[in-house]
Write an enzyme that holds these catalytic residues in place. Structure first.
Site, mmCIF file in Angstrom:
data_model
loop_
_atom_site.group_PDB
_atom_site.id
_atom_site.type_symbol
_atom_site.label_atom_id
_atom_site.label_comp_id
_atom_site.label_asym_id
_atom_site.label_seq_id
_atom_site.Cartn_x
_atom_site.Cartn_y
_atom_site.Cartn_z
ATOM 1 N N HIS A 42 4.589 41.949 50.875
ATOM 2 C CA HIS A 42 4.631 40.804 49.959
ATOM 3 C C HIS A 42 5.465 39.717 50.643
ATOM 4 O O HIS A 42 6.693 39.731 50.583
ATOM 5 C CB HIS A 42 5.274 41.279 48.652
ATOM 6 C CG HIS A 42 5.436 40.243 47.596
ATOM 7 N ND1 HIS A 42 4.597 40.140 46.506
ATOM 8 C CD2 HIS A 42 6.361 39.255 47.430
ATOM 9 C CE1 HIS A 42 4.993 39.160 45.721
ATOM 10 N NE2 HIS A 42 6.069 38.597 46.256
ATOM 11 N N ASN A 82 4.070 32.189 48.105
ATOM 12 C CA ASN A 82 3.639 33.385 48.826
ATOM 13 C C ASN A 82 2.692 32.999 49.954
ATOM 14 O O ASN A 82 2.132 31.907 49.980
ATOM 15 C CB ASN A 82 2.856 34.307 47.885
ATOM 16 C CG ASN A 82 3.702 34.877 46.790
ATOM 17 O OD1 ASN A 82 4.004 34.188 45.827
ATOM 18 N ND2 ASN A 82 4.082 36.126 46.930
ATOM 19 N N HIS A 108 6.611 35.880 51.352
ATOM 20 C CA HIS A 108 6.673 34.452 51.030
ATOM 21 C C HIS A 108 6.682 33.711 52.368
ATOM 22 O O HIS A 108 7.148 34.239 53.386
ATOM 23 C CB HIS A 108 7.905 34.158 50.172
ATOM 24 C CG HIS A 108 7.731 34.652 48.752
ATOM 25 N ND1 HIS A 108 7.415 33.814 47.705
ATOM 26 C CD2 HIS A 108 7.779 35.897 48.228
ATOM 27 C CE1 HIS A 108 7.294 34.515 46.597
ATOM 28 N NE2 HIS A 108 7.513 35.799 46.880
ATOM 29 N N CYS A 161 10.347 32.243 43.398
ATOM 30 C CA CYS A 161 11.060 33.024 42.394
ATOM 31 C C CYS A 161 12.147 32.161 41.778
ATOM 32 O O CYS A 161 12.983 31.602 42.498
ATOM 33 C CB CYS A 161 11.677 34.273 43.017
ATOM 34 S SG CYS A 161 12.648 35.224 41.829
ATOM 35 N N ARG A 211 0.858 35.325 38.440
ATOM 36 C CA ARG A 211 2.233 35.739 38.116
ATOM 37 C C ARG A 211 3.252 35.071 39.049
ATOM 38 O O ARG A 211 3.973 34.166 38.658
ATOM 39 C CB ARG A 211 2.323 37.275 38.175
ATOM 40 C CG ARG A 211 3.561 37.856 37.528
ATOM 41 C CD ARG A 211 4.816 37.796 38.371
ATOM 42 N NE ARG A 211 4.680 38.494 39.647
ATOM 43 C CZ ARG A 211 5.613 38.441 40.596
ATOM 44 N NH1 ARG A 211 6.716 37.740 40.422
ATOM 45 N NH2 ARG A 211 5.431 39.055 41.763
ATOM 46 N N ASP A 212 3.270 35.464 40.314
ATOM 47 C CA ASP A 212 4.279 34.918 41.242
ATOM 48 C C ASP A 212 4.001 33.436 41.486
ATOM 49 O O ASP A 212 4.923 32.624 41.625
ATOM 50 C CB ASP A 212 4.233 35.691 42.569
ATOM 51 C CG ASP A 212 5.582 35.773 43.263
ATOM 52 O OD1 ASP A 212 6.515 35.104 42.815
ATOM 53 O OD2 ASP A 212 5.698 36.506 44.259
HETATM 54 P P1 HMG Z 1 19.352 41.112 29.722
HETATM 55 O O1 HMG Z 1 19.833 39.819 29.200
HETATM 56 O O2 HMG Z 1 20.299 42.004 30.454
HETATM 57 O O3 HMG Z 1 18.595 41.919 28.572
HETATM 58 O O4 HMG Z 1 18.132 40.786 30.705
HETATM 59 P P2 HMG Z 1 19.114 43.038 27.574
HETATM 60 O O5 HMG Z 1 18.546 44.357 27.997
HETATM 61 O O6 HMG Z 1 20.614 42.935 27.442
HETATM 62 O O7 HMG Z 1 18.459 42.565 26.191
HETATM 63 C C1 HMG Z 1 18.850 41.332 25.590
HETATM 64 C C2 HMG Z 1 17.789 40.905 24.596
HETATM 65 O O8 HMG Z 1 16.588 40.607 25.254
HETATM 66 C C3 HMG Z 1 17.444 41.957 23.548
HETATM 67 O O9 HMG Z 1 17.141 41.262 22.351
HETATM 68 C C4 HMG Z 1 16.189 42.573 24.057
HETATM 69 O O10 HMG Z 1 15.350 43.119 23.058
HETATM 70 C C5 HMG Z 1 15.509 41.366 24.698
HETATM 71 P P3 HMG Z 1 18.210 41.198 21.115
HETATM 72 O O11 HMG Z 1 18.470 42.639 20.793
HETATM 73 O O12 HMG Z 1 19.421 40.508 21.687
HETATM 74 O O13 HMG Z 1 17.466 40.417 20.069
HETATM 75 N N1 HMG Z 1 14.622 41.793 25.774
HETATM 76 C C6 HMG Z 1 13.327 41.474 25.886
HETATM 77 N N2 HMG Z 1 12.502 40.726 25.138
HETATM 78 C C7 HMG Z 1 11.207 40.652 25.542
HETATM 79 N N3 HMG Z 1 10.726 41.284 26.613
HETATM 80 C C8 HMG Z 1 11.528 42.035 27.379
HETATM 81 C C9 HMG Z 1 12.888 42.136 27.019
HETATM 82 N N4 HMG Z 1 13.927 42.789 27.571
HETATM 83 C C10 HMG Z 1 14.975 42.583 26.812
HETATM 84 N N5 HMG Z 1 11.042 42.681 28.450
HETATM 85 C C11 HMG Z 1 16.034 41.431 31.689
HETATM 86 C C12 HMG Z 1 17.474 41.839 31.411
HETATM 87 C C13 HMG Z 1 15.447 42.458 32.646
HETATM 88 C C14 HMG Z 1 15.264 41.431 30.392
HETATM 89 C C15 HMG Z 1 16.052 40.021 32.308
HETATM 90 O O14 HMG Z 1 16.912 40.019 33.411
HETATM 91 C C16 HMG Z 1 14.685 39.561 32.768
HETATM 92 O O15 HMG Z 1 13.794 39.370 31.960
HETATM 93 N N6 HMG Z 1 14.513 39.336 34.094
HETATM 94 C C17 HMG Z 1 13.240 38.930 34.654
HETATM 95 C C18 HMG Z 1 13.415 38.079 35.875
HETATM 96 C C19 HMG Z 1 12.082 37.781 36.497
HETATM 97 O O16 HMG Z 1 11.035 37.927 35.902
HETATM 98 N N7 HMG Z 1 12.126 37.328 37.770
HETATM 99 C C20 HMG Z 1 10.927 36.993 38.516
HETATM 100 C C21 HMG Z 1 10.137 38.194 38.916
HETATM 101 S S1 HMG Z 1 10.815 39.064 40.321
HETATM 102 C C22 HMG Z 1 10.085 38.274 41.689
HETATM 103 O O17 HMG Z 1 9.505 37.233 41.559
HETATM 104 C C23 HMG Z 1 10.130 38.955 43.044
HETATM 105 C C24 HMG Z 1 8.794 39.569 43.436
HETATM 106 O O18 HMG Z 1 7.769 38.576 43.499
HETATM 107 C C25 HMG Z 1 8.903 40.270 44.788
HETATM 108 C C26 HMG Z 1 9.532 39.406 45.884
HETATM 109 O O19 HMG Z 1 9.076 38.249 46.092
HETATM 110 O O20 HMG Z 1 10.447 39.904 46.529
HETATM 111 C C27 HMG Z 1 8.337 40.632 42.406
HETATM 112 MG MG MG Z 2 7.417 37.247 45.178
#
Ligand code: HMG
Ligand code: MG
Length: 317
Positions: free
Chosen positions: A213, A255, A215, A246, A20-21
């Site tokens: 966690h 990481n 990095h 990220c 994933r990450d």
């Molecule tokens: P948004 O644009 O605000 O979404 O994004 P929304 O709620 O307004 O929905 C818009 C459209 O997207 C809708 O479709 C939803 O159905 C669809 P429409 O009605 O327009 O046809 N939708 C989805 N479709 C599929 N799967 C879903 C989904 N959700 C909405 N789950 C959202 C908000 C949260 C979806 C967006 O910001 C997002 O996907 N963000 C993910 C970012 C991400 O994955 N970042 C990396 C992970 S975090 C990380 O790496 C840090 C970590 O490792 C820890 C660390 O290192 O600190 C964990």
């Molecule tokens: Mg991370």
């Protein structure tokens, strides 16, 4: 040579985040079959908890748009735990439809990252997670919560500990079983980590409920891990081969490498259940698939001199 130190646990649970990450930031899409092989090889190397993918919006993280296909391609085994990231109810619906039994929501200690990563304020993102956590717990799922930017933020600089504690406490109150403290951009140092964990414990979130966690952007991840272990934490996140980053935090690099972690833990006489040789072989294989050497020092050190963890492309090496 194994030489224990006082004040450390006998066993550490490694929460592997490579699929994933590790992969989420890769621009070239890795085929599902390679991702599935990666997960299977990690499990064969003894990793029991492997965060496989994310049920986020596919346009936000295109590399993980194949979450359904990947889960469909994975063999199920009673000993393997395959958590996946879930940001909202739409993501939870997708995860449940694919037999996921462990999920992770992911919050931020800072407004800047919450906005960039989730298109929400911190408060709005907690409101988004609340029904996800409630429904998941009602369905018997195990729920982890990440808090990102716990040691610093690329837009806001220093992050006050009480802000991290406040977000973590809210997630704990919502019923999350585990809180993983994310140094997303790798700027933290051991004293800071110790203070952070002590503040969590003082706020009622025991060390047994925490994970770390790190990095490795500034080369501090292992030192920070040792500080966390001394403070009572026994779950450590790591990414095979040290791949990762990220897409919504530009300065985030990979990481803590699982191999580097395992080398240190085994040297300290701490059990992990991981077969280091198999793990290194897996990371060398994945480095071949990604077309660049593994950043892990241990993978490099244990690879042939003419290879450096760079050129392995065979499925069995
Ligand atoms: P948004 O644009 O605000 O979404 O994004 P929304 O709620 O307004 O929905 C818009 C459209 O997207 C809708 O479709 C939803 O159905 C669809 P429409 O009605 O327009 O046809 N939708 C989805 N479709 C599929 N799967 C879903 C989904 N959700 C909405 N789950 C959202 C908000 C949260 C979806 C967006 O910001 C997002 O996907 N963000 C993910 C970012 C991400 O994955 N970042 C990396 C992970 S975090 C990380 O790496 C840090 C970590 O490792 C820890 C660390 O290192 O600190 C964990
Ligand atoms: Mg991370």
């Amino acid at each position: 040579m194994r030489v224990p130190m006082e004040g450390l646990p006998e066993r550490v649970t490694i929460y592997e985040v490579g699929p994933r990450d590790g992969l989420q930031n890769e621009k070239t899409i890795v085929p599902v079959a390679d991702k599935a092989e990666f997960v299977v090889r990690l499990a064969d190397a003894g990793l029991r908890t492997i965060e496989t993918t994310s049920f986020v919006h596919p346009a936000w993280v295109p590399q993980l748009a194949d979450a359904e296909d990947l889960l469909g391609a994975l063999p199920r085994s009673p000993s393997a735990r395959y958590p996946a990231l879930v940001p909202n109810e739409r993501g939870l619906d997708r995860a449940l439809a694919n037999g996921v039994t462990e999920i992770a929501v992911f919050a931020s200690a800072t407004e800047s990252f919450a906005r960039r990563n989730l298109n929400r304020t911190v408060e709005e993102s907690l409101a988004m997670f609340a029904p996800v956590i409630e429904r998941a717990l009602a369905d018997g799922l195990w729920v982890r919560a990440y808090v990102s930017m716990v040691c610093g933020d690329p837009w806001e600089g220093e992050v006050p500990i009480d802000r991290v504690v406040s977000v973590a406490s809210r997630l704990a109150e919502l019923g999350c079983s585990q809180i993983s403290l994310g140094d997303t951009i790798g700027v933290g140092t051991p004293g800071q980590v110790t203070a952070l964990i002590e503040a969590m414990v003082a706020a009622g979130i025991g060390a047994e409920r925490l994970a770390v966690h790190f990095h490795d952007t500034y080369g501090q991840a292992l030192a920070n891990t040792l500080a966390a272990l001394r403070a009572g934490v026994t779950t450590v996140d790591a990414s095979a081969g040290g791949i990762g980053g990220c897409p919504y935090a530009e300065s985030a690099t990979g990481n803590l490498a699982t191999e580097d972690l395992v080398w240190m833990l085994h040297g300290l006489g701490i059990e992990t259940g991981v077969d280091l040789d198999r793990l290194v072989a897996t990371s060398r294989w994945m480095a071949g698939r990604l077309g660049r050497p593994s950043p892990s020092r241990v993978v490099q050190a244990l690879s042939p001199a003419d290879d450096g963890g760079r050129t392995s492309t065979g499925a069995s090496t």
